[in-house]
Design a protein around this motif. Structure first.
Motif, mmCIF file in Angstrom:
data_model
loop_
_atom_site.group_PDB
_atom_site.id
_atom_site.type_symbol
_atom_site.label_atom_id
_atom_site.label_comp_id
_atom_site.label_asym_id
_atom_site.label_seq_id
_atom_site.Cartn_x
_atom_site.Cartn_y
_atom_site.Cartn_z
ATOM 1 N N ASP A 163 18.381 33.783 35.776
ATOM 2 C CA ASP A 163 17.635 34.869 35.132
ATOM 3 C C ASP A 163 16.714 35.567 36.135
ATOM 4 O O ASP A 163 16.596 36.802 36.141
ATOM 5 C CB ASP A 163 16.794 34.315 33.976
ATOM 6 N N THR A 194 15.772 38.598 22.167
ATOM 7 C CA THR A 194 17.165 38.572 22.617
ATOM 8 C C THR A 194 18.116 39.088 21.536
ATOM 9 O O THR A 194 19.315 39.155 21.748
ATOM 10 C CB THR A 194 17.584 37.145 23.018
ATOM 11 N N LYS A 204 21.436 43.165 27.517
ATOM 12 C CA LYS A 204 21.764 42.707 26.164
ATOM 13 C C LYS A 204 23.280 42.670 25.956
ATOM 14 O O LYS A 204 23.817 41.717 25.411
ATOM 15 C CB LYS A 204 21.121 43.645 25.133
ATOM 16 N N ASN A 260 24.917 39.896 28.090
ATOM 17 C CA ASN A 260 24.267 38.583 28.009
ATOM 18 C C ASN A 260 23.935 38.034 29.393
ATOM 19 O O ASN A 260 24.281 36.897 29.739
ATOM 20 C CB ASN A 260 25.161 37.586 27.255
ATOM 21 N N LYS A 318 20.676 31.137 18.449
ATOM 22 C CA LYS A 318 21.155 32.361 19.099
ATOM 23 C C LYS A 318 22.684 32.359 19.185
ATOM 24 O O LYS A 318 23.342 33.364 18.883
ATOM 25 C CB LYS A 318 20.540 32.467 20.497
ATOM 26 N N SER A 344 16.440 31.778 26.162
ATOM 27 C CA SER A 344 16.256 32.332 24.823
ATOM 28 C C SER A 344 14.817 32.760 24.566
ATOM 29 O O SER A 344 14.523 33.372 23.542
ATOM 30 C CB SER A 344 16.663 31.288 23.771
ATOM 31 N N ALA A 394 12.129 35.059 24.941
ATOM 32 C CA ALA A 394 11.892 36.450 25.349
ATOM 33 C C ALA A 394 10.496 36.636 25.937
ATOM 34 O O ALA A 394 10.306 37.439 26.857
ATOM 35 C CB ALA A 394 12.077 37.374 24.150
#
Length: 695
Positions: A594, A444, A482, A485, A210, A490, A492
């Motif tokens: 998150d 992502t 998005k 960030n 990523k 990573s 999803a």
């Protein structure tokens, strides 16, 4: 006469186009000449020229043409001039010409040396260097800082302000915080880029891929480095790059010695042979143990059979470990015998100090290690001992084996690396690197910007994820996630499960705000809730993760030795503590970050636990104290400096850059004068100042 006969044999090999054999024979000859203290005859310099090992040319009494060749391959590598060997010069020329390159070469090749020469020659505005570990980050930072800090802001810590010209060095997880701040990257360097393959590093590969995808879009030029890769399969991540395989260009000779045939699986004989190899104490040895259990077996052998040494560095280090960590810690008993341990769990400052002591003539003679020694630092030794042909629970693969034995020998230090095999090595194979898109990162990515690198089915999955997440958080919020960030993970699929859980059972998340409580007992239910949502990857009972989280909440107020002692009463030993503190500060803090972002969007925008998450990511230490550990200054010494009134780490404005400026204002001598510092504390302070000052 023997020298001329050997040179004649080398010349015959070169005539037969067997340069590898010629170079190996030449390096062994150079080792013999160095041991005898014999100046090189002209014919030896000629052989060095023919094999491309120009740095080895001896200029005293050399002919004019030899001196000319030596000078022709000299380059500025930052504050000094060095001579490159033939293949280094070839790679540098391609980089200076603007070519993007993926290089596979032996460990002793000097791949990173080329980075310094490129910066010195091209003077780019922005260089990003992605490294696999924090330890390698600090090692790279120290090298780059010494050479380029007058012209560049050298950045390793998150949230550090960019300067006019920047060199950013960090593991890939930290790269995402700078994506929006960097308009253009002149050179993107990915060290150990083989870790983008899930075959080689299943845990790190998704986030590294990523990072490569996101950073590559802003990079004018790319330079990827790896050892031991014979072929590179077609993939989207090295598209447009030239792959250069230089595995046959060695700068040292590896003398591989088979002991395992005589040992024949007898563990007693194996232990006796190990002690025989390391007991003389006159040569440095890296002992690859392979597993934590085997580190314990080797440690027990060392303590039972090697005497204590009265060493001016290792003896104070052993006492320092007992005072600051654990009075009866086995690492201190090993240090008393001139032996260190390197693994990926212990505090990075301990690993840094042991590698430093290993470099000293009267420091450690031996380091016992897991695979961390090949991933974390660029250290080498005259001897490498393979104790167990394992990497954790799995058998050692040829790729990793070659990486391990590649630590034997080093240019200008050990012409010959002695490789002692006490276990059967893996079958030799030509490694082809295959890098594939991990399915979990698709959500992502962007269906428009990344479409050319994806299959139709992968694009469909991205769109499906976008529709599902947008239905929960809203299209505008999803676009912001998005764009900025906001989410670290990573995976999803996991993020979608987390968002769905919040939407479907919001009442289960009512206690989320309790993480802002000063009473750590109030954190338990939420921590268990989050751990349950992502049950894998902790390698420990959830109760231990929660117990360690609560214990390190006192990291600044309580002595570390007290915390370790209290955890042992709960059945968590010091090795488990190291592992779990790392898991809490990296994995759990990222997971909670998150969770916090999604909680604000889905359940309650007025509840924000980002302050708690920030403290957790710093092991509940003051910000500067935590990041200074990456610079080689342990928390217990920072506490003493704080108590001495030299640096107020409790000042909310005291971030890393302010702290570093404060240390430079104070100067090394004033800090060393702090009365509370022990003898070994002062050694550590000197090591720290060496990394933040230019000679």
């Amino acid at each position: 006469m023997e020298v001329f006969e050997t040179c004649h044999e080398i010349n015959n090999l070169l005539t037969a186009r067997n340069e590898l054999a010629a170079r190996n024979l030449l390096i062994r000859l150079l080792a013999d000449l160095e041991q005898a203290g014999t100046p090189y005859p002209q014919v030896v310099n000629h052989m060095i020229r023919e094999t491309g090992l120009f740095p080895y040319l001896q200029l005293d009494g050399a002919s004019w043409d030899v001196k000319y060749v030596h000078q022709a391959f000299e380059v500025d590598v930052g504050r000094r001039v060095a001579t490159l060997h033939r293949e280094q010069s070839s790679v540098l020329a391609k980089l200076l010409d603007g070519t993007s390159i993926a290089v596979s070469a032996p460990t002793s090749f000097g791949k990173s040396f080329i980075i310094d020469a490129f910066i010195a020659a091209k003077k780019p505005d922005t260089v990003v260097i992605i490294v696999p570990t924090i330890a390698l980050m600090d090692e790279t930072r120290r090298r780059i800082f010494k050479k380029f800090s007058k012209d560049y802001t050298v950045i390793t810590a998150p949230d550090t302000a960019l300067g006019a010209k920047n060199i950013l060095i960090f593991p890939q997880e930290r790269a995402f915080g700078y994506l929006d701040l960097l308009n253009k990257i002149d050179l993107l360097v990915v060290d150990e880029f083989y870790k983008a393959s899930q075959k080689h590093d299943k845990e790190r590969a998704p986030s590294l891929i990523k990072a490569i995808l996101k950073l590559s879009k802003k990079a004018t030029q790319r330079y990827y480095l790896a050892p031991n890769i014979k072929k590179l399969g077609e993939n989207a991540f090295t598209k447009g790059m030239e792959f250069i395989e230089l595995l046959d260009f060695n700068t040292v000779y590896l003398d591989i010695k088979d002991h395992y045939s005589a040992i024949a699986g007898d563990e007693k004989k194996k232990g006796e042979k190990l002690i025989e190899l390391i007991s003389a104490g006159d040569q440095k040895a890296l002992i690859y143990a392979g597993t934590y259990a085997d580190i314990k077996r080797v440690s027990d052998l060392v303590i039972d059979h090697l005497p204590k040494v009265d060493n001016p560095y290792t003896k104070p280090f052993a006492q320092w470990l007992r005072d600051n960590y654990k009075p009866d810690w086995i690492l201190a008993d090993l240090a008393d015998r001139g032996v260190g341990v390197h693994n990926g769990r212990m505090h990075r400052c301990i690993s840094q100090l042991q590698v430093k002591l290993f470099e000293y003539d009267n420091g450690f003679n031996n380091i016992v290690s897991t695979s961390s020694i090949i991933e974390g630092v660029n250290t080498s030794a005259e001897n490498v001992i393979l104790w167990r042909s394992k990497i954790g629970k799995n058998n050692l693969k040829d790729f990793t084996y070659k990486n391990i034995i590649g630590r034997g020998g080093r240019m200008f230090k050990y012409f010959v690396g002695n490789i002692h095999l006490l276990d059967v090595p893996p079958v030799s194979e030509d490694a082809q690197l295959e890098i594939e898109f991990p399915e979990e990162i698709l959500g992502t990515l962007d269906e428009a910007g990344d479409a050319e690198q994806l299959t139709d089915r992968q694009v469909e999955k991205i769109i499906e994820y976008k529709v599902q997440m947008s239905s929960i958080v809203g299209e505008e919020n999803f676009a912001r996630i998005k764009r900025e960030n906001l989410l670290h993970d990573s995976d999803a699929d996991f993020l979608l499960r987390l968002a769905t859980d919040m939407r479907d059972t919001p009442e289960d998340w009512r206690g989320f705000a309790f993480l802002n409580s000063s009473n750590s007992s109030n954190w338990e239910s939420t921590l268990y809730k989050v751990l349950k949502l992502k049950p894998n990857g902790w390698d420990a009972p959830w109760s231990n993760v929660v117990t360690v989280t609560k214990a390190i909440a006192n990291n600044w107020k309580q002595d570390l030795s007290q915390i370790i002692r209290s955890l042992e009463e709960s059945g968590i030993d010091i090795e488990e503590f190291f592992k779990l503190e790392r898991a809490v500060t990296f994995k759990l803090s990222a997971l909670l970050s998150d969770t916090n972002e999604l909680h604000k969007l889905i359940i309650n925008p007025s509840v924000d636990v980002s302050g708690f998450v920030g403290r957790m990511s710093r092991a509940f230490l003051p910000s500067a104290v935590y990041h200074l550990e990456e610079y080689g200054l342990p928390r217990m010494i920072s506490k003493k400096i704080h108590r001495a009134g030299l640096v107020n780490f409790e000042d909310p404005d005291m971030d890393l850059l302010v702290a570093l400026e404060r240390f430079k204002q104070l100067g090394e001598e004033r800090v060393l004068a702090a009365q509370e510092l022990s003898r070994f504390d002062r050694f550590v302070v000197k090591f720290f100042f060496d990394g933040i000052t230019v000679d």
